[in-house]
Enzyme design. Structure first.
Site, PDB file in Angstrom:
ATOM      1  N   LYS A 214     -11.620 107.340  76.959  1.00 26.94           N
ATOM      2  CA  LYS A 214     -11.143 106.649  78.159  1.00 26.94           C
ATOM      3  C   LYS A 214     -11.932 107.093  79.382  1.00 26.94           C
ATOM      4  O   LYS A 214     -12.422 106.282  80.145  1.00 26.94           O
ATOM      5  CB  LYS A 214      -9.653 106.950  78.330  1.00 26.94           C
ATOM      6  CG  LYS A 214      -8.995 106.302  79.508  1.00 26.94           C
ATOM      7  CD  LYS A 214      -7.493 106.568  79.495  1.00 26.94           C
ATOM      8  CE  LYS A 214      -6.857 106.169  80.804  1.00 26.94           C
ATOM      9  NZ  LYS A 214      -5.419 106.429  80.824  1.00 26.94           N
ATOM     10  N   GLU A 220     -15.456 117.594  74.265  1.00 27.80           N
ATOM     11  CA  GLU A 220     -15.649 117.514  72.807  1.00 27.80           C
ATOM     12  C   GLU A 220     -16.343 116.209  72.430  1.00 27.80           C
ATOM     13  O   GLU A 220     -17.300 116.194  71.643  1.00 27.80           O
ATOM     14  CB  GLU A 220     -14.304 117.594  72.070  1.00 27.80           C
ATOM     15  CG  GLU A 220     -13.590 118.920  72.181  1.00 27.80           C
ATOM     16  CD  GLU A 220     -12.664 119.013  73.381  1.00 27.80           C
ATOM     17  OE1 GLU A 220     -12.856 118.243  74.362  1.00 27.80           O
ATOM     18  OE2 GLU A 220     -11.767 119.877  73.363  1.00 27.80           O
ATOM     19  N   GLY A 275      -3.680 107.739  76.850  1.00 25.70           N
ATOM     20  CA  GLY A 275      -4.443 108.004  75.627  1.00 25.70           C
ATOM     21  C   GLY A 275      -3.605 107.902  74.363  1.00 25.70           C
ATOM     22  O   GLY A 275      -3.974 107.226  73.393  1.00 25.70           O
ATOM     23  N   ARG A 276      -2.432 108.547  74.377  1.00 19.63           N
ATOM     24  CA  ARG A 276      -1.610 108.562  73.155  1.00 19.63           C
ATOM     25  C   ARG A 276      -0.864 107.251  72.932  1.00 19.63           C
ATOM     26  O   ARG A 276      -0.101 107.126  71.969  1.00 19.63           O
ATOM     27  CB  ARG A 276      -0.658 109.762  73.177  1.00 19.63           C
ATOM     28  CG  ARG A 276       0.237 109.824  74.390  1.00 19.63           C
ATOM     29  CD  ARG A 276       0.916 111.190  74.514  1.00 19.63           C
ATOM     30  NE  ARG A 276       1.670 111.356  75.735  1.00 19.63           N
ATOM     31  CZ  ARG A 276       1.150 111.742  76.901  1.00 19.63           C
ATOM     32  NH1 ARG A 276      -0.130 111.985  77.005  1.00 19.63           N
ATOM     33  NH2 ARG A 276       1.914 111.890  77.967  1.00 19.63           N
ATOM     34  N   GLU A 361       3.234 115.663  73.487  1.00 22.17           N
ATOM     35  CA  GLU A 361       2.475 115.561  74.738  1.00 22.17           C
ATOM     36  C   GLU A 361       3.289 114.762  75.755  1.00 22.17           C
ATOM     37  O   GLU A 361       3.152 114.943  76.955  1.00 22.17           O
ATOM     38  CB  GLU A 361       1.104 114.901  74.496  1.00 22.17           C
ATOM     39  CG  GLU A 361       0.098 115.272  75.563  1.00 22.17           C
ATOM     40  CD  GLU A 361      -1.339 114.934  75.204  1.00 22.17           C
ATOM     41  OE1 GLU A 361      -2.234 115.693  75.581  1.00 22.17           O
ATOM     42  OE2 GLU A 361      -1.579 113.907  74.545  1.00 22.17           O
ATOM     43  N   HIS A 392       8.198 120.180  47.757  1.00 19.66           N
ATOM     44  CA  HIS A 392       7.800 121.357  46.981  1.00 19.66           C
ATOM     45  C   HIS A 392       7.257 122.450  47.874  1.00 19.66           C
ATOM     46  O   HIS A 392       6.596 123.369  47.396  1.00 19.66           O
ATOM     47  CB  HIS A 392       6.779 120.949  45.921  1.00 19.66           C
ATOM     48  CG  HIS A 392       7.380 119.996  44.935  1.00 19.66           C
ATOM     49  ND1 HIS A 392       7.956 120.400  43.757  1.00 19.66           N
ATOM     50  CD2 HIS A 392       7.562 118.660  45.012  1.00 19.66           C
ATOM     51  CE1 HIS A 392       8.430 119.344  43.122  1.00 19.66           C
ATOM     52  NE2 HIS A 392       8.213 118.267  43.870  1.00 19.66           N
ATOM     53  N   LYS A 512      -8.648 123.762  79.542  1.00 16.23           N
ATOM     54  CA  LYS A 512      -9.958 123.091  79.686  1.00 16.23           C
ATOM     55  C   LYS A 512     -10.766 123.760  80.786  1.00 16.23           C
ATOM     56  O   LYS A 512     -11.956 124.023  80.649  1.00 16.23           O
ATOM     57  CB  LYS A 512      -9.760 121.619  80.084  1.00 16.23           C
ATOM     58  CG  LYS A 512      -9.347 120.696  78.978  1.00 16.23           C
ATOM     59  CD  LYS A 512      -9.513 119.259  79.496  1.00 16.23           C
ATOM     60  CE  LYS A 512      -8.578 118.312  78.816  1.00 16.23           C
ATOM     61  NZ  LYS A 512      -8.567 116.987  79.425  1.00 16.23           N
TER      62      LYS A 512
HETATM   63  C1  G6Q Z   1      -3.425 111.448  75.567  1.00 14.06           C
HETATM   64  C2  G6Q Z   1      -4.238 112.387  76.303  1.00 14.06           C
HETATM   65  C3  G6Q Z   1      -5.426 112.937  75.537  1.00 14.06           C
HETATM   66  C4  G6Q Z   1      -6.672 112.083  75.588  1.00 14.06           C
HETATM   67  C5  G6Q Z   1      -7.849 112.909  75.116  1.00 14.06           C
HETATM   68  C6  G6Q Z   1      -9.120 112.122  75.075  1.00 14.06           C
HETATM   69  O1  G6Q Z   1      -2.477 110.872  76.011  1.00 14.06           O
HETATM   70  O2  G6Q Z   1      -4.574 111.848  77.510  1.00 14.06           O
HETATM   71  O3  G6Q Z   1      -5.128 113.237  74.204  1.00 14.06           O
HETATM   72  O4  G6Q Z   1      -6.497 110.939  74.815  1.00 14.06           O
HETATM   73  O5  G6Q Z   1      -7.987 114.038  75.941  1.00 14.06           O
HETATM   74  O6  G6Q Z   1      -9.445 111.652  76.329  1.00 14.06           O
HETATM   75  P1  G6Q Z   1     -10.594 110.611  76.536  1.00 14.06           P
HETATM   76  O7  G6Q Z   1     -10.215 109.345  75.827  1.00 14.06           O
HETATM   77  O8  G6Q Z   1     -10.713 110.416  78.015  1.00 14.06           O
HETATM   78  O9  G6Q Z   1     -11.837 111.200  75.957  1.00 14.06           O
END
Ligand code: G6Q
Length: 552
Positions: A214, A220, A275-276, A361, A392, A512
């Site tokens: 996003k 990463e 994001g989630r 989250e 199990h 971070k």
């Molecule tokens: C979700 C968070 C988080 C995000 C990641 C990736 O709700 O905001 O998990 O999706 O940190 O972020 P980017 O899509 O910006 O790389």
């Protein structure tokens, strides 16, 4: 205490509805599911609700009609209905980020209209879906060629968190419907092993990378994207290859262009998609390439059917609201610190991991929307594994441990892989487990089986352990959409009662920032000793020596 601080004090536990639930919980503690079922033969069909192809049996929770009445009263006291309406109207209910929360717009039909800041966002959603569909079709039928003219055989989604967990979960869940001549891989971890193993057997000339981020700044993802570009160019030897082997999913066109991906190959979304909550936005491009646009739209229709149910059904018949309120009942009145999600379907093996992010989250927050420290528990820890594997391993604790672990069992009427008697064996376990958890086995029953007295306490089951059972006819894209939306809105319901912002994630920021300070300290062995706390200093020192080979 200042007037401001007093005004910011959370009020949830002062609501008469909360007090009534608290008193009612004291009463319910002495009642057993055995007695509740014995007293009401219709309990197993009355405490059920159905919507969007999902059937929810919530009868095996320690609840009565009074519990539901009081929980509904709590929902009214917390203005759940107004919160729902505000979300669907596109109001900025994510107040700490000043954003609307409109994942429901991602699955709104083409003729719907949702206006944010004076603009109807639905046409834009469908423009992106149409572009995704055109691109997905080209990849699927081989018209989209790699730099050397060969068709794409492997699609690698590079993203993390919300830009990874949804795509990987959905791919696994819908694998039955996927194009089997394409290979799908997901790289998220900055650990180079993730990239190395995901690409080890792939041919760069036939591999397409989807860089899903996003912000397009996530450490990463950017590290993995750069590695992917090097990996591609090292094999194909021409910078122009990026155009045929990379596409981006992002809201940040500038950063996408700076990376070298033409923005005509970027699929956008909007800051009102968290994001989630983004697996049904362009972040789902890998899902669409896997299953095709038609199936993807079926999934969106499943989401939308649950959205409409959540928006319109009264709390007492509203699946997400009921599940959310029952989760509150367990977490706040019975001290349940965790909740397990147990899908009895191998295709849903990543659902617990996906739901961990969605739930924790979203609702792992300790202050209210007004900034006051809560004086009640919020988001429980979610965990789980597909059945029957979990049986199990950790079910022992759920059956006989000292803690209460409310469980969601998820099963299907028909298997997508009907082989012999497997499905009956699988589903018999769903019904048996929820039965055993609810009704247990008394010491007298254990004795009556001839168990030696010293073993009786070990072999008895207290029962009274709460479960929901969610059934659907088959795992289809539509079912998956409805199931994910069910949990999204259950999370929403819980957040609305707790009065927290379920849509921010400030808790991931501090680590971070600290990591970005430590990175240069690890890269240089000659720098002076770092100036952190004594533990961090010693660990960094040891790492430097291990890296240099002077510490063994
Ligand atoms: C979700 C968070 C988080 C995000 C990641 C990736 O709700 O905001 O998990 O999706 O940190 O972020 P980017 O899509 O910006 O790389």
């Amino acid at each position: 205490m200042s007037a401001d601080a007093a005004a910011a004090r959370p009020t949830l536990t002062t609501h008469p509805a909360w007090h009534a639930l608290s008193a009612h919980a004291d009463d319910m503690r002495g009642r057993s599911l055995r007695a509740l079922f014995a007293a009401d033969p219709s309990r197993g069909t009355r405490f059920t609700a159905e919507a969007a192809g999902l059937y929810l049996d919530y009868s095996k929770n320690r609840i009565t009609d009074e519990t539901i009445r009081l929980l509904a009263a709590l929902a009214r006291a917390c203005r759940l209905d107004e919160r729902i309406a505000a979300m669907f109207r596109g109001e900025p209910i994510n107040t700490t980020e000043g954003r609307a929360v409109l994942h429901v717009a991602l699955r709104a039909p083409r003729d719907a209209s949702i206006v944010v800041d004076g603009e109807d966002v639905v046409p834009g959603v469908h423009d992106v879906l149409d572009r995704m569909a055109a691109f997905a079709a080209q990849v699927r039928d081989g018209r989209w060629r790699g730099h050397t003219g060969r068709p794409i055989r492997a699609v690698v989604n590079v993203g993390i968190g919300g830009s990874d967990l949804g795509p990987v979960m959905a791919y696994e869940a819908l694998r039955h419907y996927s194009a089997r001549d394409l290979t799908f891989r997901f790289v998220s971890n900055v650990d180079g092993t993730d990239f190395a193993e995901a690409t080890r057997d792939l041919d760069p000339a036939e591999t397409l990378f989807i860089i899903a981020s996003k912000t397009f700044t996530t450490l990463e993802t950017m590290a993995n994207a750069r590695t992917a570009r090097q990996w591609t160019l090292a094999a194909l030897g021409d910078a122009r290859a990026v155009a045929r082997h990379f596409v981006a999913v992002s809201t940040n066109a500038k950063a996408v262009a700076a990376f070298g991906i033409d923005t005509s190959q970027m699929f956008g979304f909007w800051d009102w998609v968290g994001g989630r909550y983004s697996m049904d936005s362009a972040i789902g491009l890998s899902t669409m390439i896997a299953v095709g646009a038609e199936r993807f739209h079926e999934m969106l229709a499943g989401f939308h059917a649950m959205d409409e149910h959540f928006r319109t059904a009264p709390v007492e018949r509203n699946l997400p609201a009921l599940m959310g309120l029952i989760a509150i009942w367990h977490a706040n009145f019975f001290g349940a610190a965790t909740a397990a999600v147990l899908p009895y379907d191998q295709y849903l093996k990543r659902l617990p991991a996906y739901l961990q992010q969605l739930t924790m989250e979203s609702n792992g927050k300790h202050v209210t929307l007004e900034g006051a420290r809560v004086d009640y528990e919020t988001g429980p820890i979610y965990w789980g594994e597909p059945g029957t594997n979990g049986q199990h391993s950790f079910y022992q604790l759920i059956h006989q441990g000292t803690r209460i672990v409310p469980c969601d069992f998820i099963g299907f009427g028909r298997s997508l892989n009907p082989i012999g008697e497997h499905h009956d064996l699988l589903m018999a376990n769903v019904f048996a487990q929820t039965q055993a958890l609810a009704f247990g086995k008394t010491e007298d029953e254990v004795r009556a089986e001839g168990t030696p007295e010293r073993l009786v306490p070990h072999r008895a089951f207290e029962g009274n352990r709460p479960t929901n059972t969610i059934l659907a006819e088959r795992l289809t894209p539509h079912t998956l959409g409805a199931l994910v939306a069910l949990y999204e809105h259950s999370v929403f319901t819980q957040g609305a009662i707790w009065g927290i912002d379920s849509f921010d994630q400030w808790g991931v920021e501090l680590g971070k920032v600290l990591a970005s300070r430590i990175v240069p300290e690890l890269m240089s062995a000659d720098d002076p000793p770092p100036a952190h706390d004594s533990s961090t200093n010693a660990l960094i020192g040891r790492y430097r020596r291990m890296k240099a080979g002077t510490e063994r």
